[in-house]
Design a protein around this motif. Sequence first.
Motif, PDB file in Angstrom:
ATOM      1  N   GLY A   1       4.911  -3.536  -9.383  1.00 21.65           N
ATOM      2  CA  GLY A   1       4.217  -2.308 -10.199  1.00 21.65           C
ATOM      3  C   GLY A   1       4.233  -0.953 -10.269  1.00 21.65           C
ATOM      4  N   ALA A   2       4.357  -0.678  -8.986  1.00 21.45           N
ATOM      5  CA  ALA A   2       4.088   0.931  -8.744  1.00 21.45           C
ATOM      6  C   ALA A   2       6.059   1.701  -8.430  1.00 21.45           C
ATOM      7  CB  ALA A   2       4.076   0.852  -6.915  1.00 21.45           C
ATOM      8  N   ALA A   3       6.831   0.763  -8.902  1.00 18.39           N
ATOM      9  CA  ALA A   3       8.391   0.915  -8.648  1.00 18.39           C
ATOM     10  C   ALA A   3       8.415   1.527  -9.951  1.00 18.39           C
ATOM     11  CB  ALA A   3       8.985  -0.137  -8.881  1.00 18.39           C
ATOM     12  N   LEU A   4       7.688   0.489 -11.366  1.00 20.77           N
ATOM     13  CA  LEU A   4       7.683   0.422 -13.042  1.00 20.77           C
ATOM     14  C   LEU A   4       6.482   1.982 -13.256  1.00 20.77           C
ATOM     15  CD1 LEU A   4       6.780  -2.892 -13.514  1.00 20.77           C
ATOM     16  CD2 LEU A   4       9.434  -1.251 -13.806  1.00 20.77           C
ATOM     17  N   VAL A   5       5.609   1.797 -12.702  1.00 21.97           N
ATOM     18  CA  VAL A   5       4.790   2.998 -13.234  1.00 21.97           C
ATOM     19  C   VAL A   5       5.206   4.776 -12.348  1.00 21.97           C
ATOM     20  CG1 VAL A   5       3.174   4.613 -11.980  1.00 21.97           C
ATOM     21  CG2 VAL A   5       3.167   2.069 -12.892  1.00 21.97           C
ATOM     22  N   SER A   6       6.674   4.532 -11.219  1.00 26.33           N
ATOM     23  CA  SER A   6       7.418   5.500 -11.607  1.00 26.33           C
ATOM     24  C   SER A   6       8.791   5.646 -11.966  1.00 26.33           C
ATOM     25  CB  SER A   6       7.783   5.626  -9.532  1.00 26.33           C
ATOM     26  OG  SER A   6       6.704   5.127  -8.736  1.00 26.33           O
TER      27      SER A   6
ATOM     28  N   PHE B   1      -0.071 -18.584  -7.429  1.00 25.29           N
ATOM     29  CA  PHE B   1      -0.085 -17.299  -7.869  1.00 25.29           C
ATOM     30  C   PHE B   1      -0.849 -16.167  -7.406  1.00 25.29           C
ATOM     31  CE2 PHE B   1       2.655 -18.838 -11.565  1.00 25.29           C
ATOM     32  CZ  PHE B   1       3.612 -17.207 -11.088  1.00 25.29           C
ATOM     33  N   ALA B   2      -1.893 -16.889  -5.903  1.00 20.56           N
ATOM     34  CA  ALA B   2      -3.299 -16.758  -6.013  1.00 20.56           C
ATOM     35  C   ALA B   2      -2.871 -16.373  -3.922  1.00 20.56           C
ATOM     36  CB  ALA B   2      -4.336 -17.810  -5.611  1.00 20.56           C
ATOM     37  N   HIS B   3      -2.147 -15.739  -3.331  1.00 16.59           N
ATOM     38  CA  HIS B   3      -2.028 -15.420  -1.920  1.00 16.59           C
ATOM     39  C   HIS B   3      -1.200 -14.026  -1.788  1.00 16.59           C
ATOM     40  CE1 HIS B   3       2.392 -15.931  -2.785  1.00 16.59           C
ATOM     41  NE2 HIS B   3       2.302 -16.743  -3.482  1.00 16.59           N
ATOM     42  N   ALA B   4      -1.240 -13.709  -0.628  1.00 13.29           N
ATOM     43  CA  ALA B   4      -0.670 -11.983  -0.498  1.00 13.29           C
ATOM     44  C   ALA B   4       0.622 -12.016  -0.890  1.00 13.29           C
ATOM     45  CB  ALA B   4      -1.355 -12.301   0.938  1.00 13.29           C
ATOM     46  N   ALA B   5       1.097 -12.802  -0.512  1.00 12.05           N
ATOM     47  CA  ALA B   5       2.883 -12.324  -0.738  1.00 12.05           C
ATOM     48  C   ALA B   5       3.999 -12.212  -2.295  1.00 12.05           C
ATOM     49  CB  ALA B   5       4.070 -13.837  -0.020  1.00 12.05           C
ATOM     50  N   TRP B   6       2.450 -12.835  -3.121  1.00 11.50           N
ATOM     51  CA  TRP B   6       2.601 -13.093  -4.223  1.00 11.50           C
ATOM     52  C   TRP B   6       1.884 -11.477  -5.544  1.00 11.50           C
ATOM     53  CZ3 TRP B   6       4.754 -12.329  -9.287  1.00 11.50           C
ATOM     54  CH2 TRP B   6       4.043 -11.965 -10.094  1.00 11.50           C
ATOM     55  N   LEU B   7       0.950 -11.373  -5.229  1.00 17.98           N
ATOM     56  CA  LEU B   7      -0.162  -9.917  -5.335  1.00 17.98           C
ATOM     57  C   LEU B   7       0.672  -8.717  -4.595  1.00 17.98           C
ATOM     58  CD1 LEU B   7      -3.464 -10.809  -4.829  1.00 17.98           C
ATOM     59  CD2 LEU B   7      -2.197 -10.438  -6.744  1.00 17.98           C
ATOM     60  N   SER B   8       1.528  -8.212  -2.993  1.00 13.60           N
ATOM     61  CA  SER B   8       1.630  -7.370  -2.838  1.00 13.60           C
ATOM     62  C   SER B   8       3.026  -7.112  -3.591  1.00 13.60           C
ATOM     63  CB  SER B   8       2.077  -7.892  -0.571  1.00 13.60           C
ATOM     64  OG  SER B   8       2.578  -8.891  -1.052  1.00 13.60           O
ATOM     65  N   THR B   9       3.684  -8.367  -3.846  1.00 14.59           N
ATOM     66  CA  THR B   9       5.482  -7.926  -4.721  1.00 14.59           C
ATOM     67  C   THR B   9       4.822  -7.559  -6.135  1.00 14.59           C
ATOM     68  OG1 THR B   9       5.828 -10.244  -3.769  1.00 14.59           O
ATOM     69  CG2 THR B   9       7.131  -9.552  -5.516  1.00 14.59           C
TER      70      THR B   9
ATOM     71  N   ALA C   1       0.970  -1.193   0.120  1.00 15.37           N
ATOM     72  CA  ALA C   1      -0.009  -0.495   0.051  1.00 15.37           C
ATOM     73  C   ALA C   1       0.757   1.076  -0.041  1.00 15.37           C
ATOM     74  CB  ALA C   1      -0.822  -0.506   1.012  1.00 15.37           C
ATOM     75  N   TRP C   2       1.805   1.311   0.923  1.00 18.10           N
ATOM     76  CA  TRP C   2       3.429   2.257   1.200  1.00 18.10           C
ATOM     77  C   TRP C   2       3.755   2.598  -0.662  1.00 18.10           C
ATOM     78  CZ3 TRP C   2       5.919   2.233   6.059  1.00 18.10           C
ATOM     79  CH2 TRP C   2       5.108   2.313   7.030  1.00 18.10           C
ATOM     80  N   ALA C   3       3.915   1.943  -1.399  1.00 15.06           N
ATOM     81  CA  ALA C   3       4.593   1.872  -2.322  1.00 15.06           C
ATOM     82  C   ALA C   3       3.462   2.314  -3.684  1.00 15.06           C
ATOM     83  CB  ALA C   3       4.862   0.280  -3.154  1.00 15.06           C
ATOM     84  N   VAL C   4       2.622   2.050  -3.416  1.00 14.49           N
ATOM     85  CA  VAL C   4       1.463   2.215  -4.398  1.00 14.49           C
ATOM     86  C   VAL C   4       1.470   4.076  -4.096  1.00 14.49           C
ATOM     87  CG1 VAL C   4      -1.212   2.523  -4.489  1.00 14.49           C
ATOM     88  CG2 VAL C   4      -0.227   0.038  -4.831  1.00 14.49           C
ATOM     89  N   GLN C   5       0.655   4.095  -2.979  1.00 18.92           N
ATOM     90  CA  GLN C   5       0.530   5.526  -2.935  1.00 18.92           C
ATOM     91  C   GLN C   5       1.865   6.339  -3.026  1.00 18.92           C
ATOM     92  OE1 GLN C   5      -0.188   5.174   2.359  1.00 18.92           O
ATOM     93  NE2 GLN C   5      -1.783   4.165   1.766  1.00 18.92           N
ATOM     94  N   GLY C   6       2.928   6.405  -2.554  1.00 18.40           N
ATOM     95  CA  GLY C   6       4.117   6.864  -3.358  1.00 18.40           C
ATOM     96  C   GLY C   6       4.173   6.894  -4.885  1.00 18.40           C
ATOM     97  N   ALA C   7       3.296   5.918  -5.839  1.00 18.66           N
ATOM     98  CA  ALA C   7       3.452   6.108  -7.445  1.00 18.66           C
ATOM     99  C   ALA C   7       2.414   7.252  -7.308  1.00 18.66           C
ATOM    100  CB  ALA C   7       3.295   5.227  -7.296  1.00 18.66           C
ATOM    101  N   GLY C   8       1.293   7.872  -6.064  1.00 13.56           N
ATOM    102  CA  GLY C   8       0.626   7.724  -6.686  1.00 13.56           C
ATOM    103  C   GLY C   8       1.380   9.687  -6.235  1.00 13.56           C
TER     104      GLY C   8
ATOM    105  N   LEU D   1      14.539  -1.480  -9.884  1.00 15.79           N
ATOM    106  CA  LEU D   1      13.998  -1.504  -8.669  1.00 15.79           C
ATOM    107  C   LEU D   1      12.758  -2.853  -8.861  1.00 15.79           C
ATOM    108  CD1 LEU D   1      13.713  -1.802  -5.482  1.00 15.79           C
ATOM    109  CD2 LEU D   1      13.008   0.456  -5.852  1.00 15.79           C
ATOM    110  N   GLY D   2      11.635  -1.782  -9.891  1.00 14.65           N
ATOM    111  CA  GLY D   2      10.728  -2.795  -9.826  1.00 14.65           C
ATOM    112  C   GLY D   2      10.640  -4.476 -10.984  1.00 14.65           C
TER     113      GLY D   2
END
Length: 930
Positions: free
Chosen positions: A509-514, A496-504, A448-455, A554-555
Amino acid sequence: MIIGLVAAWFLADTLGGEAGLVALGALMGVLLARLYRRIDLLEQRLKLLQPAPAPEAAPPMAQATPTPAAVRPPVPPPKATTTEDGFEDWAATLPPTLPPTPSPPRVADAPPAPAPPLEPDERSAAVTTSLAQTALAWLRGGNTIVRVGVLILFLGVAFLLRYAAEHALLPIELRLAGVALGGVVLTVIGWRLRERRRGYGLSLQGAGIGVLYLTIFAAFRLYGLVPAGLAFALLAALSAAGAVMAVVQQALPLAVLGFAGGFLAPIFASTGQGSHVALFSYYLVLNLAIAWIASRQAWKLLNLVGFVLTFGIASLWGWRSWQPEHFATTEPFLIAHFALYLYICVQYSRQLLRPDAPRGLPVVDGGLLFGLPIVTFGLQAGLVRHLPYGLAVSAAVLSAVYLVLGRWLWKRSGGQLLLLIEGLLALGVVFLLLVTPLALDERWTGAAWAVQGAGIVWIGLRQRRWWATGLGLLLQLVAAALFWDHHVRPADARLFAHAAWLSTLMLGGAALVSAWLLHRLAPNRPSDSASTPVWNRTPPAALWQAVHWGMLALGLLQLLSGLWAEVWHARWTWPRQNTQLVLLWLASAVVLELTQRRLAWPALRLPARVLWVGATLAAAGGLLDHLVSPAHQWEQFTRSGGWLAVVAVLATGLWLLRRLKGSPGDSHWLDRATGAERLLLAWFAMLQGGVLLHALAHTQIGSHLAWTALAPIVVPTALAWVLLNRTGPTSPWLRGLHAPWLVLLVLWSGLVNLGHSAAMTPLPYLPLLNPVDLGHVLALLYALRLWRTAGPLPSFWQGPAAGLAAAVAFAWVNAVLVRSLHHWSGTPMWLEGALRSDTVQMALTILWTLLALAAMLWATRKAGPAMARAVWLAGAALLAVVVLKLFFVDLASLDTLRRTVTFLGVGVLMLVIGYVSPLPPAASAREARP
């Protein structure tokens, strides 16, 4: 005087005698300062209106005859006028004076400068779209004392209602009717003064509307004199009337005063026993009126007042009184108010894009656009905290609303509302990314922090706020450190269906968007001024590029790490894990290469090529397995998917290099393939072809047969020959591929000649026609082809190259002899003790003598002048070695028959050599002959 006495009495009663006098003195000081300012403005204006003095010397004919006083036209009585903003012009009420005597015309008389306006224009978009300008215009415009008095009067009415509720002084109907009548009188007087005294009239109208709000709510809620339906009908009518009056007069102060009074009415008149349904219904009516005004005026302050008071009072009520059983009666109001203020946000931007709107103003109310989802989502979190997945569903709904609205606005307005649409889509994406973490567990803090950082990065770049951009990047780095420090993939989690993968996925994705934002929104050149704060000045280009590459790395690193963790935990039996890693890297390289063209982001080509290089080296790791066990290598290649890695590396490499074909004049260095990449692909194809063919021969034919010995060089030499046909004499391929491969062929020759018998079972052995000797012929032809392409070597390398070639040829001829003796007479091979065999020793002595004879004969008959003497001396040296071998080796080791044959053969050959091939003269001696 009456107003002053009332104010003094009120202040003395509220603050005490001394404090009241001090407050009254301060109020009088404000009034005097206000009057002094207006008098100064009037004096300046009068100076501008006075005519300029006549010139000192004027022609007599230019002077006009004064008009007698008896025949002067009568002066009309003074009439009050107003300035362009609607406030009274005091200069028009001055005592009338006689018109001045007209001055003679002047040839060059500059036009008088326009008079500065006495008051700011409160109706202009430049004022209404800025909170600071709105506040300054309200304080500086109209009559400040009247506006302050209106606020005090409004508070007094609120306290009067409370006092009347606690002390029954008069019948409640009369008290409320009196207050309502006062509000109506204030409104009517203000309406009648709207033309002559705009500021004064607007203040009275706002006070009257606020008083009526208080009265209706008190009659409904405190005393029950008005039924609920009628009360809300009256409130709706009053809101509509106030909205219409504010819009007709373009009066932002009126709207703010009226609506502020309406919102605060329940607070001042509350007894603490009210119904939240009635409260929120009342606020819904007020906000509907604000939304109607927003569709006609861009009044930021009014929108802010409604938003802050609505959600602020709702938050206060929720903190004190909300219970889970109130969900059904509060959720609809939250949804309705969210929809209203989202509509207001859109209408604000549309008002500023009208043809008659001034240009250069910010067309998006950023505070409302981003503050609304934050406040709404926070309140929603409190409402649904008792419901499973309630907040996740709420995030999904918010995401859908923002994405659909952004898409709809884009289809309706195109690029006119681009900034607003981008903000809506960004919020939609943010809430969409929050759905999954909210649906799972608390381990999503880093994501969540990464997404907020990208925003934050996006907002900072759009607004050219570099400190905000840096803050967003730092937030992503902290998020990555926290996540990977505590990252543990659950062993029993689904692939590919658990919290660790989706958070990764969110982190990467946030780093690549940035990184993409840093690429797209990078400043072309610094535009900082001397007044720009140090923390917000444009970073240097080198630092900008370094941050861009860092976020990109990094992304990708986070995404690839997460992907490999999933693949590794899958424990797939086919293909093997080394091949899985190769395929993962190659697939990522292909995706990056396709994405860079789609996004016009050349930087993605570098990680794509790095991943391909890494996959190539990882796939080449099988060469080490081949050195240990060729059979195991073939097993890995056929049954464990090794062939898939080889084919994928070759196909991806050819595809990448084909897309990277460029000339030195290309716009970007990343658009051109390097020679090292081409060489890597060629070497990989050659070595893999040789290794796999050798493993096949070793497994299917046998390691001891000549076909297996030939297999490693067939495919590589063929590929090198094909590439050699496309290589020029100055190409770097000669030094990077062809010459090194010739060196490897020399090493191969040494290895097979030392230890391989060149057996062709079930076929019989044939010298020079077996696979090993044919391989030497292939190597010889390749060397000749390389020599013809590259041209003569530099003089420094000619001697060593000729010596190396002679040594390889000499070793090969000896090996042919030893192999032939091994197959025909059963003598051992080199490593099995060939030198201890008398037959081999005798044959070697005769062979070396024949070779010396051939060399010396060729030197005297065929060699050129430059080489004849050197070749003859080499043959003579070999013959000397034979003589030494005869006396020190053959004489002691051979039996009588073999010794006799050896000495006779060598002696005869030496006689022949002496006769047919004497020592050639030196080059200088040949040149001296006539």
